[in-house]
Write a protein that holds these residues in place. Structure first.
Motif, PDB file in Angstrom:
ATOM      1  N   GLY A 149      37.035 -47.438  36.099  1.00  0.00           N
ATOM      2  CA  GLY A 149      35.966 -46.608  36.622  1.00  0.00           C
ATOM      3  C   GLY A 149      35.698 -45.373  35.788  1.00  0.00           C
ATOM      4  N   GLY A 150      36.534 -45.116  34.774  1.00  0.00           N
ATOM      5  CA  GLY A 150      36.345 -43.963  33.914  1.00  0.00           C
ATOM      6  C   GLY A 150      35.128 -44.121  33.022  1.00  0.00           C
ATOM      7  N   THR A 151      34.647 -43.003  32.462  1.00  0.00           N
ATOM      8  CA  THR A 151      33.402 -43.016  31.714  1.00  0.00           C
ATOM      9  C   THR A 151      33.567 -42.438  30.315  1.00  0.00           C
ATOM     10  OG1 THR A 151      32.775 -40.906  32.726  1.00  0.00           O
ATOM     11  CG2 THR A 151      31.916 -42.906  33.745  1.00  0.00           C
ATOM     12  N   LEU A 152      32.722 -42.939  29.426  1.00  0.00           N
ATOM     13  CA  LEU A 152      32.553 -42.413  28.076  1.00  0.00           C
ATOM     14  C   LEU A 152      31.131 -41.896  27.965  1.00  0.00           C
ATOM     15  CD1 LEU A 152      33.119 -42.100  24.970  1.00  0.00           C
ATOM     16  CD2 LEU A 152      32.349 -44.480  24.751  1.00  0.00           C
ATOM     17  N   VAL A 153      30.980 -40.673  27.473  1.00  0.00           N
ATOM     18  CA  VAL A 153      29.659 -40.099  27.219  1.00  0.00           C
ATOM     19  C   VAL A 153      29.685 -39.521  25.812  1.00  0.00           C
ATOM     20  CG1 VAL A 153      27.856 -38.530  28.015  1.00  0.00           C
ATOM     21  CG2 VAL A 153      29.494 -39.471  29.672  1.00  0.00           C
ATOM     22  N   PHE A 154      28.686 -39.881  24.997  1.00  0.00           N
ATOM     23  CA  PHE A 154      28.674 -39.336  23.639  1.00  0.00           C
ATOM     24  C   PHE A 154      27.248 -39.188  23.136  1.00  0.00           C
ATOM     25  CE2 PHE A 154      28.805 -43.913  23.107  1.00  0.00           C
ATOM     26  CZ  PHE A 154      28.084 -44.199  21.954  1.00  0.00           C
ATOM     27  N   GLY A 220      14.659 -23.615  12.089  1.00  0.00           N
ATOM     28  CA  GLY A 220      15.092 -22.974  10.864  1.00  0.00           C
ATOM     29  C   GLY A 220      14.789 -23.766   9.613  1.00  0.00           C
ATOM     30  N   GLY A 221      13.668 -24.476   9.639  1.00  0.00           N
ATOM     31  CA  GLY A 221      13.307 -25.277   8.482  1.00  0.00           C
ATOM     32  C   GLY A 221      13.940 -26.654   8.463  1.00  0.00           C
ATOM     33  N   GLY A 222      14.743 -26.972   9.483  1.00  0.00           N
ATOM     34  CA  GLY A 222      15.374 -28.279   9.549  1.00  0.00           C
ATOM     35  C   GLY A 222      14.389 -29.353   9.956  1.00  0.00           C
ATOM     36  N   PRO A 223      14.717 -30.607   9.685  1.00  0.00           N
ATOM     37  CA  PRO A 223      13.791 -31.699   9.984  1.00  0.00           C
ATOM     38  C   PRO A 223      13.754 -32.026  11.469  1.00  0.00           C
ATOM     39  CG  PRO A 223      15.862 -32.570   9.179  1.00  0.00           C
ATOM     40  CD  PRO A 223      15.976 -31.080   9.059  1.00  0.00           C
ATOM     41  N   PRO A 224      12.699 -32.664  11.958  1.00  0.00           N
ATOM     42  CA  PRO A 224      12.697 -33.169  13.334  1.00  0.00           C
ATOM     43  C   PRO A 224      13.860 -34.141  13.515  1.00  0.00           C
ATOM     44  CG  PRO A 224      10.517 -33.303  12.364  1.00  0.00           C
ATOM     45  CD  PRO A 224      11.449 -32.982  11.247  1.00  0.00           C
ATOM     46  N   MET A 225      14.511 -34.082  14.678  1.00  0.00           N
ATOM     47  CA  MET A 225      15.684 -34.913  14.924  1.00  0.00           C
ATOM     48  C   MET A 225      15.588 -35.563  16.296  1.00  0.00           C
ATOM     49  SD  MET A 225      17.543 -34.753  12.214  1.00  0.00           S
ATOM     50  CE  MET A 225      19.039 -35.514  12.851  1.00  0.00           C
ATOM     51  N   ALA A 226      16.252 -36.697  16.423  1.00  0.00           N
ATOM     52  CA  ALA A 226      16.387 -37.371  17.715  1.00  0.00           C
ATOM     53  C   ALA A 226      17.866 -37.560  17.997  1.00  0.00           C
ATOM     54  CB  ALA A 226      15.673 -38.718  17.701  1.00  0.00           C
ATOM     55  N   THR A 227      18.263 -37.164  19.187  1.00  0.00           N
ATOM     56  CA  THR A 227      19.644 -37.337  19.634  1.00  0.00           C
ATOM     57  C   THR A 227      19.677 -38.407  20.706  1.00  0.00           C
ATOM     58  OG1 THR A 227      20.206 -35.013  19.219  1.00  0.00           O
ATOM     59  CG2 THR A 227      21.617 -36.228  20.757  1.00  0.00           C
ATOM     60  N   ARG A 228      20.589 -39.345  20.569  1.00  0.00           N
ATOM     61  CA  ARG A 228      20.784 -40.367  21.596  1.00  0.00           C
ATOM     62  C   ARG A 228      22.075 -40.050  22.356  1.00  0.00           C
ATOM     63  NH1 ARG A 228      19.793 -44.749  18.631  1.00  0.00           N
ATOM     64  NH2 ARG A 228      17.634 -44.780  19.285  1.00  0.00           N
ATOM     65  N   ILE A 229      21.969 -39.975  23.667  1.00  0.00           N
ATOM     66  CA  ILE A 229      23.133 -39.711  24.521  1.00  0.00           C
ATOM     67  C   ILE A 229      23.414 -40.982  25.313  1.00  0.00           C
ATOM     68  CG2 ILE A 229      24.156 -38.189  26.236  1.00  0.00           C
ATOM     69  CD1 ILE A 229      21.806 -36.228  25.608  1.00  0.00           C
ATOM     70  N   ILE A 230      24.584 -41.553  25.094  1.00  0.00           N
ATOM     71  CA  ILE A 230      24.930 -42.845  25.688  1.00  0.00           C
ATOM     72  C   ILE A 230      26.066 -42.654  26.682  1.00  0.00           C
ATOM     73  CG2 ILE A 230      25.725 -45.203  25.222  1.00  0.00           C
ATOM     74  CD1 ILE A 230      24.537 -44.903  22.403  1.00  0.00           C
ATOM     75  N   ARG A 231      25.895 -43.240  27.859  1.00  0.00           N
ATOM     76  CA  ARG A 231      26.937 -43.206  28.896  1.00  0.00           C
ATOM     77  C   ARG A 231      27.395 -44.631  29.190  1.00  0.00           C
ATOM     78  NH1 ARG A 231      23.339 -41.111  33.160  1.00  0.00           N
ATOM     79  NH2 ARG A 231      21.722 -41.430  31.581  1.00  0.00           N
ATOM     80  N   ALA A 232      28.691 -44.827  29.203  1.00  0.00           N
ATOM     81  CA  ALA A 232      29.269 -46.152  29.453  1.00  0.00           C
ATOM     82  C   ALA A 232      30.486 -45.992  30.351  1.00  0.00           C
ATOM     83  CB  ALA A 232      29.652 -46.833  28.144  1.00  0.00           C
ATOM     84  N   ALA A 233      30.831 -47.066  31.055  1.00  0.00           N
ATOM     85  CA  ALA A 233      31.937 -47.001  32.018  1.00  0.00           C
ATOM     86  C   ALA A 233      32.877 -48.178  31.831  1.00  0.00           C
ATOM     87  CB  ALA A 233      31.397 -46.994  33.445  1.00  0.00           C
ATOM     88  N   ARG A 234      34.141 -47.916  32.064  1.00  0.00           N
ATOM     89  CA  ARG A 234      35.119 -49.001  32.138  1.00  0.00           C
ATOM     90  C   ARG A 234      35.066 -49.574  33.548  1.00  0.00           C
ATOM     91  NH1 ARG A 234      41.784 -48.892  31.535  1.00  0.00           N
ATOM     92  NH2 ARG A 234      42.044 -51.010  32.339  1.00  0.00           N
ATOM     93  N   PRO A 235      34.786 -50.871  33.694  1.00  0.00           N
ATOM     94  CA  PRO A 235      34.686 -51.449  35.044  1.00  0.00           C
ATOM     95  C   PRO A 235      35.998 -51.331  35.805  1.00  0.00           C
ATOM     96  CG  PRO A 235      33.809 -52.956  33.384  1.00  0.00           C
ATOM     97  CD  PRO A 235      34.524 -51.861  32.643  1.00  0.00           C
ATOM     98  N   HIS A 236      35.877 -51.278  37.123  1.00  0.00           N
ATOM     99  CA  HIS A 236      37.081 -51.298  37.956  1.00  0.00           C
ATOM    100  C   HIS A 236      37.797 -52.644  37.827  1.00  0.00           C
ATOM    101  CE1 HIS A 236      36.661 -47.480  40.109  1.00  0.00           C
ATOM    102  NE2 HIS A 236      35.365 -47.680  40.051  1.00  0.00           N
TER     103      HIS A 236
END
Length: 240
Positions: A149-154, A220-236
């Motif tokens: 039931g624990g989760t990974l988020v990154f 600050g002059g940096g390029p446009p960026m896209a961040t992907r946030i993924i959530r996953a779970a270990r099944p019970h």
């Protein structure tokens, strides 16, 4: 319990850590939690849900800012800030060594997690170890370390900084960097597309439960960026 496994490869993060700390202080970022590339948009720590009574670990904690924020604001949980870089670990210790319920560990993420089966309720990474470790090694270790039931988020890159699309097969980019003494070298970074992440997570025994994309126009002059946030779970219950 065996001592934490430490990475003996050259420390590639000494100069970056100094720049990151200066930039965070200049931008007033201490005491905040952001997932996105420019550290200003989208969801924050609330994406993790309630942390009360949970064992939490950040893999690739870097300067420790996010881990310290969780330990300060979630008084009923313990947070481990894990990093393989000796310079980052020392920077975290100097900055946040007095924060209650924050434990700082110098170790390589894969070995550390494998040695601690069913220990954590939450593993998370903000452009950390999930970006800089072969996911075919790290993701099974994450699964092993999670309680049912624990989760990974990154958070990870939604494309390369130059706008190039993510990889559709498991291969790393070689990024130029320098050692503390100025010697040029490279480091590996995995910039993978979403279908590939989903397949890798499934093979590691994790179910994807949510994906967010945060787009930044640039700063600050940096390029446009896209961040992907993924959530996953270990099944019970393990899939057969």
């Amino acid at each position: 319990m065996p001592p934490p496994s430490q990475d003996t490869s050259p420390d590639l993060w000494q100069r970056y850590g100094a720049r990151r700390s200066r930039a965070d202080r200049a931008a007033g970022m201490d005491g905040t939690f952001h997932w996105d590339w420019y550290q200003r948009n989208g969801p924050g720590a609330e994406l993790l849900g309630s942390l009360d009574g949970r064992a939490v670990i950040e893999v690739g904690a870097g300067t420790g800012r996010q881990a310290a924020h969780l330990a300060r604001t979630s008084t009923a949980c313990e947070v481990t800030a894990l990093d393989a870089s000796a310079s980052m670990h020392e920077r975290c210790r100097r900055s946040y060594g007095n924060v209650p319920r924050l434990r700082m560990v110098l170790a390589e993420a894969t070995s550390y997690l494998v040695e601690r089966p069913s220990t954590f309720d939450l593993v998370y990474s903000v452009f950390g170890a999930l970006d800089f470790t072969d996911p075919r090694r790290l993701l099974p270790a994450v699964t092993a370390s999670l309680r049912p039931g624990g989760t990974l988020v990154f958070s990870t890159l939604g494309h390369y900084r130059n706008g190039q699309a993510c990889e559709s097969r498991v291969r790393s980019a070689q990024l130029p960097t320098v050692l503390a003494d100025g010697t040029p070298t490279t480091m590996e970074r995995w910039v993978l597309d979403l279908p590939l992440w989903e397949r890798l997570l499934a093979r590691a025994g994790l179910d994807v439960v949510g994906v967010d994309t945060v787009r930044d126009a640039g700063r600050g002059g940096g390029p446009p960026m896209a961040t992907r946030i993924i959530r996953a779970a270990r099944p019970h219950v393990r899939h057969l």
